[in-house]
Design a protein around this motif. Structure first.
Motif, PDB file in Angstrom:
ATOM      1  N   LYS A   9       0.803  -1.253  -0.019  1.00 46.00           N
ATOM      2  CA  LYS A   9       0.055  -0.079  -0.107  1.00 46.00           C
ATOM      3  C   LYS A   9       0.998   1.196   0.019  1.00 46.00           C
ATOM      4  CE  LYS A   9      -4.364  -1.765   2.249  1.00 46.00           C
ATOM      5  NZ  LYS A   9      -5.206  -1.653   3.063  1.00 46.00           N
ATOM      6  N   ARG A  10       2.068   0.920   0.299  1.00 44.62           N
ATOM      7  CA  ARG A  10       3.113   2.146   0.198  1.00 44.62           C
ATOM      8  C   ARG A  10       3.547   2.836  -1.207  1.00 44.62           C
ATOM      9  NH1 ARG A  10       7.423   2.372   4.861  1.00 44.62           N
ATOM     10  NH2 ARG A  10       7.814   4.458   4.047  1.00 44.62           N
ATOM     11  N   ARG A  59     -11.929   0.079 -12.007  1.00 38.58           N
ATOM     12  CA  ARG A  59     -11.203  -0.054 -13.201  1.00 38.58           C
ATOM     13  C   ARG A  59     -10.265   1.532 -13.607  1.00 38.58           C
ATOM     14  NH1 ARG A  59     -10.031  -3.083 -17.889  1.00 38.58           N
ATOM     15  NH2 ARG A  59      -9.069  -1.927 -19.607  1.00 38.58           N
ATOM     16  N   TYR A  60     -10.925   2.515 -13.007  1.00 43.99           N
ATOM     17  CA  TYR A  60     -10.304   3.867 -13.386  1.00 43.99           C
ATOM     18  C   TYR A  60      -9.113   4.158 -12.584  1.00 43.99           C
ATOM     19  CZ  TYR A  60     -13.101   5.657  -9.392  1.00 43.99           C
ATOM     20  OH  TYR A  60     -13.348   5.798  -8.328  1.00 43.99           O
ATOM     21  N   ALA A  61      -9.178   3.389 -11.340  1.00 41.13           N
ATOM     22  CA  ALA A  61      -8.103   3.644 -10.317  1.00 41.13           C
ATOM     23  C   ALA A  61      -6.948   2.709 -10.996  1.00 41.13           C
ATOM     24  CB  ALA A  61      -8.305   3.212  -9.187  1.00 41.13           C
ATOM     25  N   ILE A  62      -7.222   1.649 -11.408  1.00 42.85           N
ATOM     26  CA  ILE A  62      -6.022   0.809 -11.904  1.00 42.85           C
ATOM     27  C   ILE A  62      -5.445   1.428 -13.275  1.00 42.85           C
ATOM     28  CG2 ILE A  62      -5.298  -1.490 -12.989  1.00 42.85           C
ATOM     29  CD1 ILE A  62      -7.502  -2.672 -11.093  1.00 42.85           C
ATOM     30  N   GLU A  63      -6.421   2.077 -14.162  1.00 40.66           N
ATOM     31  CA  GLU A  63      -6.121   2.680 -15.370  1.00 40.66           C
ATOM     32  C   GLU A  63      -5.149   3.933 -14.932  1.00 40.66           C
ATOM     33  OE1 GLU A  63      -9.394   1.585 -18.649  1.00 40.66           O
ATOM     34  OE2 GLU A  63      -9.763   3.350 -17.440  1.00 40.66           O
ATOM     35  N   LEU A  75      -7.382   9.801  -7.971  1.00 38.67           N
ATOM     36  CA  LEU A  75      -6.523  10.126  -6.725  1.00 38.67           C
ATOM     37  C   LEU A  75      -7.138  10.081  -5.512  1.00 38.67           C
ATOM     38  CD1 LEU A  75      -4.851  13.259  -8.411  1.00 38.67           C
ATOM     39  CD2 LEU A  75      -3.924  10.905  -7.762  1.00 38.67           C
ATOM     40  N   ALA A  76      -8.380  10.512  -5.518  1.00 43.63           N
ATOM     41  CA  ALA A  76      -9.218  10.313  -4.153  1.00 43.63           C
ATOM     42  C   ALA A  76      -9.250   8.963  -3.860  1.00 43.63           C
ATOM     43  CB  ALA A  76     -10.702  10.877  -4.374  1.00 43.63           C
ATOM     44  N   PHE A  77      -9.487   8.194  -4.850  1.00 47.01           N
ATOM     45  CA  PHE A  77      -9.442   6.695  -4.101  1.00 47.01           C
ATOM     46  C   PHE A  77      -8.146   6.052  -3.708  1.00 47.01           C
ATOM     47  CE2 PHE A  77      -8.772   2.161  -5.260  1.00 47.01           C
ATOM     48  CZ  PHE A  77     -10.065   1.473  -4.977  1.00 47.01           C
ATOM     49  N   LEU A  78      -7.137   6.479  -4.556  1.00 50.65           N
ATOM     50  CA  LEU A  78      -5.824   6.158  -3.898  1.00 50.65           C
ATOM     51  C   LEU A  78      -5.540   6.572  -2.361  1.00 50.65           C
ATOM     52  CD1 LEU A  78      -3.542   6.372  -7.131  1.00 50.65           C
ATOM     53  CD2 LEU A  78      -4.743   4.643  -6.422  1.00 50.65           C
ATOM     54  N   LYS A  79      -6.075   7.866  -2.184  1.00 51.21           N
ATOM     55  CA  LYS A  79      -5.686   8.419  -0.828  1.00 51.21           C
ATOM     56  C   LYS A  79      -6.443   7.551   0.177  1.00 51.21           C
ATOM     57  CE  LYS A  79      -4.927  13.038  -2.104  1.00 51.21           C
ATOM     58  NZ  LYS A  79      -5.286  14.432  -1.963  1.00 51.21           N
ATOM     59  N   ARG A  80      -7.644   7.095  -0.265  1.00 53.40           N
ATOM     60  CA  ARG A  80      -8.381   6.048   0.684  1.00 53.40           C
ATOM     61  C   ARG A  80      -7.745   4.735   1.063  1.00 53.40           C
ATOM     62  NH1 ARG A  80     -12.860   8.052  -2.506  1.00 53.40           N
ATOM     63  NH2 ARG A  80     -13.144   5.943  -3.369  1.00 53.40           N
ATOM     64  N   LEU A  81      -6.756   4.212   0.283  1.00 55.68           N
ATOM     65  CA  LEU A  81      -6.350   3.030   0.368  1.00 55.68           C
ATOM     66  C   LEU A  81      -5.578   2.802   1.804  1.00 55.68           C
ATOM     67  CD1 LEU A  81      -4.662   1.999  -2.962  1.00 55.68           C
ATOM     68  CD2 LEU A  81      -7.091   0.982  -1.854  1.00 55.68           C
TER      69      LEU A  81
END
Length: 228
Positions: A150-151, A176-180, A222-228
């Motif tokens: 996750k880092r 899918r948009y996050a992986i893309e 970017l918002a999704f990545l911040k929630r990981l």
């Protein structure tokens, strides 16, 4: 050579700590994967490990390295001149090329492959290549990471021409948009390689950032990545 390097370290130690007792120095050149340098204080002795890429380095560069390492371990100010000298050496075209060759020859990569349980990185890459790069980007090695990191969510390894994506994304809850977006970001490193300006490496140039903003779902990704 080893005695000469010890002498350089002793001189730089004395310059930084003129009244302190001189500790024994134990200096070794090691087959590191990159241009690594380390220093440790153990039972009153200073143990220094230098990349074997530095064995033929000019004395001025070795002196700069000695100053920087000793200054760091004793929390002393680092001379701007020494720092600049080492950075110029580190980012010179010849040394950068040697470092990449060593990383490729000595580095180890474990590839799990592009096929995940829910997403196939080859398919995602090909889709992005057509949409954003007119199909002109050559496909590097694509692989999921071994662990659910996750880092470090993704990175491009130029030495091995490999894009690694964290396996944390290979699940049905990952849009899918996050992986893309993550793969698109790493693909931009293929289009905009790292450049060196003086003593600074430019990883994300203005052109890189402009292309990144072309991704249509940038904000939500970017918002999704911040929630990981």
């Amino acid at each position: 050579m080893a005695e000469d390097v010890v002498s350089i370290f002793e001189q730089e130690y004395r310059a930084l700590r003129p009244r302190a007792p001189m500790p024994p120095f134990h200096i070794r050149f090691r087959r590191f994967v990159s241009l690594n340098t380390t220093i440790r204080l153990r039972e009153g002795s200073l143990h220094v490990s230098l990349s074997d890429l530095l064995e033929g380095a000019p004395e001025s560069v070795l002196r700069a390295i000695a100053h920087i390492l000793i200054a760091k371990i004793y929390k002393k100010p680092i001379s701007a001149a020494h720092n600049h000298r080492y950075k110029r050496f580190q980012y010179s075209e010849t040394v950068a090329r040697q470092t990449e060759q060593i990383r490729y020859a000595r580095g180890t990569k474990r590839f799990t492959g592009p096929e995940g349980r829910y997403y196939n990185l080859d398919e995602v890459f090909d889709s992005l290549n057509e949409r954003f790069f007119h199909g002109l980007l050559g496909r590097p090695q694509l692989t999921w990471s071994e662990h659910h990191a996750k880092r470090l969510l993704g990175h491009y390894d130029a030495a091995h021409n490999t894009i690694v994506v964290s396996r944390v994304f290979d699940r049905p809850s990952s849009p899918r948009y996050a992986i893309e977006y993550l793969l698109y970001h790493e693909m931009l490193h293929l289009k905009h390689p790292v450049s060196v300006r003086g003593t600074r490496r430019c990883v994300h140039s203005a052109a890189f950032k402009a292309d990144e903003r072309m991704f249509p779902q940038l904000d939500v990704a970017l918002a999704f990545l911040k929630r990981l």
